[in-house]
Motif scaffolding. Structure first.
Motif, PDB file in Angstrom:
ATOM      1  N   ILE A  11       0.851  -1.188   0.000  1.00 42.63           N
ATOM      2  CA  ILE A  11       0.000   0.000   0.000  1.00 42.63           C
ATOM      3  C   ILE A  11       0.887   1.237   0.000  1.00 42.63           C
ATOM      4  CG2 ILE A  11      -1.791   1.284   1.217  1.00 42.63           C
ATOM      5  CD1 ILE A  11      -2.745  -1.378   0.039  1.00 42.63           C
ATOM      6  N   HIS A  12       0.615   2.121  -0.951  1.00 40.19           N
ATOM      7  CA  HIS A  12       1.362   3.371  -1.073  1.00 40.19           C
ATOM      8  C   HIS A  12       0.580   4.503  -0.409  1.00 40.19           C
ATOM      9  CE1 HIS A  12       2.138   7.145  -3.513  1.00 40.19           C
ATOM     10  NE2 HIS A  12       3.299   6.907  -2.954  1.00 40.19           N
ATOM     11  N   PHE A  13       1.296   5.362   0.309  1.00 38.02           N
ATOM     12  CA  PHE A  13       0.653   6.518   0.927  1.00 38.02           C
ATOM     13  C   PHE A  13       1.633   7.681   0.980  1.00 38.02           C
ATOM     14  CE2 PHE A  13       2.810   4.362   4.353  1.00 38.02           C
ATOM     15  CZ  PHE A  13       3.242   5.355   5.211  1.00 38.02           C
ATOM     16  N   GLN A  14       1.092   8.858   1.219  1.00 40.82           N
ATOM     17  CA  GLN A  14       1.899  10.070   1.358  1.00 40.82           C
ATOM     18  C   GLN A  14       1.472  10.823   2.609  1.00 40.82           C
ATOM     19  OE1 GLN A  14       1.665  12.561  -2.116  1.00 40.82           O
ATOM     20  NE2 GLN A  14       2.429  10.992  -3.507  1.00 40.82           N
ATOM     21  N   GLN A  15       2.392  11.610   3.140  1.00 46.46           N
ATOM     22  CA  GLN A  15       2.109  12.507   4.254  1.00 46.46           C
ATOM     23  C   GLN A  15       2.591  13.909   3.916  1.00 46.46           C
ATOM     24  OE1 GLN A  15       2.561  11.266   8.560  1.00 46.46           O
ATOM     25  NE2 GLN A  15       4.136  10.007   7.597  1.00 46.46           N
ATOM     26  N   LEU A  16       1.849  14.904   4.354  1.00 50.04           N
ATOM     27  CA  LEU A  16       2.312  16.278   4.248  1.00 50.04           C
ATOM     28  C   LEU A  16       1.510  17.154   5.180  1.00 50.04           C
ATOM     29  CD1 LEU A  16       0.897  18.131   1.169  1.00 50.04           C
ATOM     30  CD2 LEU A  16       0.261  15.789   1.649  1.00 50.04           C
ATOM     31  N   GLY A  17       2.084  18.290   5.524  1.00 41.97           N
ATOM     32  CA  GLY A  17       1.414  19.241   6.397  1.00 41.97           C
ATOM     33  C   GLY A  17       1.582  18.911   7.867  1.00 41.97           C
ATOM     34  N   ARG A  49      -2.373  17.496   9.144  1.00 46.48           N
ATOM     35  CA  ARG A  49      -1.358  16.548   8.698  1.00 46.48           C
ATOM     36  C   ARG A  49      -2.081  15.551   7.799  1.00 46.48           C
ATOM     37  NH1 ARG A  49       1.484  12.120  12.742  1.00 46.48           N
ATOM     38  NH2 ARG A  49       2.652  10.932  11.160  1.00 46.48           N
ATOM     39  N   LEU A  50      -1.924  15.694   6.503  1.00 46.71           N
ATOM     40  CA  LEU A  50      -2.650  14.869   5.551  1.00 46.71           C
ATOM     41  C   LEU A  50      -1.955  13.523   5.372  1.00 46.71           C
ATOM     42  CD1 LEU A  50      -3.545  17.481   2.776  1.00 46.71           C
ATOM     43  CD2 LEU A  50      -4.924  16.753   4.744  1.00 46.71           C
ATOM     44  N   ILE A  51      -2.755  12.472   5.394  1.00 42.64           N
ATOM     45  CA  ILE A  51      -2.292  11.109   5.144  1.00 42.64           C
ATOM     46  C   ILE A  51      -3.131  10.593   3.983  1.00 42.64           C
ATOM     47  CG2 ILE A  51      -2.007   8.802   6.109  1.00 42.64           C
ATOM     48  CD1 ILE A  51      -2.186  10.381   8.908  1.00 42.64           C
ATOM     49  N   ILE A  52      -2.529  10.556   2.797  1.00 45.75           N
ATOM     50  CA  ILE A  52      -3.273  10.281   1.571  1.00 45.75           C
ATOM     51  C   ILE A  52      -2.891   8.884   1.078  1.00 45.75           C
ATOM     52  CG2 ILE A  52      -4.043  11.310  -0.589  1.00 45.75           C
ATOM     53  CD1 ILE A  52      -2.419  13.797   0.120  1.00 45.75           C
ATOM     54  N   ILE A  53      -3.885   8.040   0.871  1.00 46.46           N
ATOM     55  CA  ILE A  53      -3.635   6.620   0.605  1.00 46.46           C
ATOM     56  C   ILE A  53      -4.102   6.248  -0.799  1.00 46.46           C
ATOM     57  CG2 ILE A  53      -4.112   4.263   1.367  1.00 46.46           C
ATOM     58  CD1 ILE A  53      -4.686   5.412   4.161  1.00 46.46           C
ATOM     59  N   ASP A  54      -3.234   5.537  -1.530  1.00 49.47           N
ATOM     60  CA  ASP A  54      -3.654   4.875  -2.763  1.00 49.47           C
ATOM     61  C   ASP A  54      -4.339   3.567  -2.381  1.00 49.47           C
ATOM     62  OD1 ASP A  54      -2.966   6.475  -4.967  1.00 49.47           O
ATOM     63  OD2 ASP A  54      -0.904   5.747  -5.013  1.00 49.47           O
TER      64      ASP A  54
END
Length: 252
Positions: A11-17, A49-54
């Motif tokens: 699972i790919h995810f990103q974080q920002l903020g 704090r955004l946690i965005i998931i594919d």
């Protein structure tokens, strides 16, 4: 790029903020990129704090071809595995369409992990997925055309390009089974809830019905938008979301 593995699926995810954690989960045949493209990241990144998931089957996550891999429990576990890996006990959650379906599963399985729940274009009463099965049966070019037609051409060309890049076998597996009705009990969900849907979305009556089952839920109708177009109008929803969570005053 951040990855983790759940049930042998990467699972790919990103974080920002910075700020309170907010999970973003996209809709069917979209990816993390959609949140950037539609303007959600720009509007929310200064507050959360955004946690965005594919989602599995999408974006840079693994793409199983077996329908069993797309059971709602596995999709919920993907989200829980991400937030557990990040050491987070509770999160805000925003999901659209398929992402909202995952949010419903999360609210059903682990309501204690939610600080708030925001769902767009989704309800818990079950859904016939045969239109999606037919839509992807002849490949991604045909599916992209159907999405474009449904949205009356009012979606970016880059979105259509991203849709065409999907794995058709994975998407077919993801909608191989109809969505069953989910039983809450929703009237016992004790966190702020915000529902939204386009005024031209055929799912709006069920979303309205669901809003009455959630304690003190707010419902936002996105004017002049169908199911696809509503996602591209974050300016209509974000102020209400921030007000609901009192982030406009600098606290949660």
């Amino acid at each position: 790029m951040p990855y983790l593995v759940n049930r042998q699926v990467k699972i790919h995810f990103q974080q920002l903020g910075e700020g309170p954690p907010l999970v973003l989960q996209h809709g069917f045949s979209d990816s993390i990129s959609g949140w950037y493209e539609a303007g959600w990241v720009k509007r929310l990144g200064r507050h959360f704090r955004l946690i965005i998931i594919d989602a599995r089957g999408h974006g840079l996550s693994d793409k199983p071809h077996a329908p069993d891999a797309y059971d709602l429990s596995h999709r919920v576990d993907d989200v829980l595995t991400v937030i557990d890996t990040l050491g987070l006990e509770r999160v805000h959650f925003l999901g659209y369409s398929m992402g909202g379906w995952i949010g419903l599963g999360l609210a059903q399985a682990a309501p204690h992990r939610l600080l708030s729940l925001t769902l767009g274009g989704i309800h818990p009463y079950g859904q016939d997925m045969s239109p999606y099965r037919r839509g992807v049966a002849h490949g991604m070019d045909d599916w992209a055309k159907l999405v474009q037609q449904a949205a009356e051409g009012r979606i970016p060309a880059s979105t259509l390009q991203r849709i065409r890049a999907n794995d058709p076998q994975a998407l077919a597996a993801a909608v191989a089974r109809d969505r069953p009705a989910l039983k809450g009990p929703w009237n016992q969900l004790r966190c702020p809830c915000l529902l939204f849907a386009g005024t031209h979305d055929p799912l709006l009556p069920q979303v309205e019905r669901f809003s009455h089952e959630l304690p003190e839920a707010q419902l936002v109708r996105i004017e002049d938008a169908d199911h696809t177009q509503a996602f591209f109008k974050p300016a209509r929803l974000v102020p209400t979301l921030l007000e609901l969570l009192q982030l406009s005053k600098g606290h949660v």
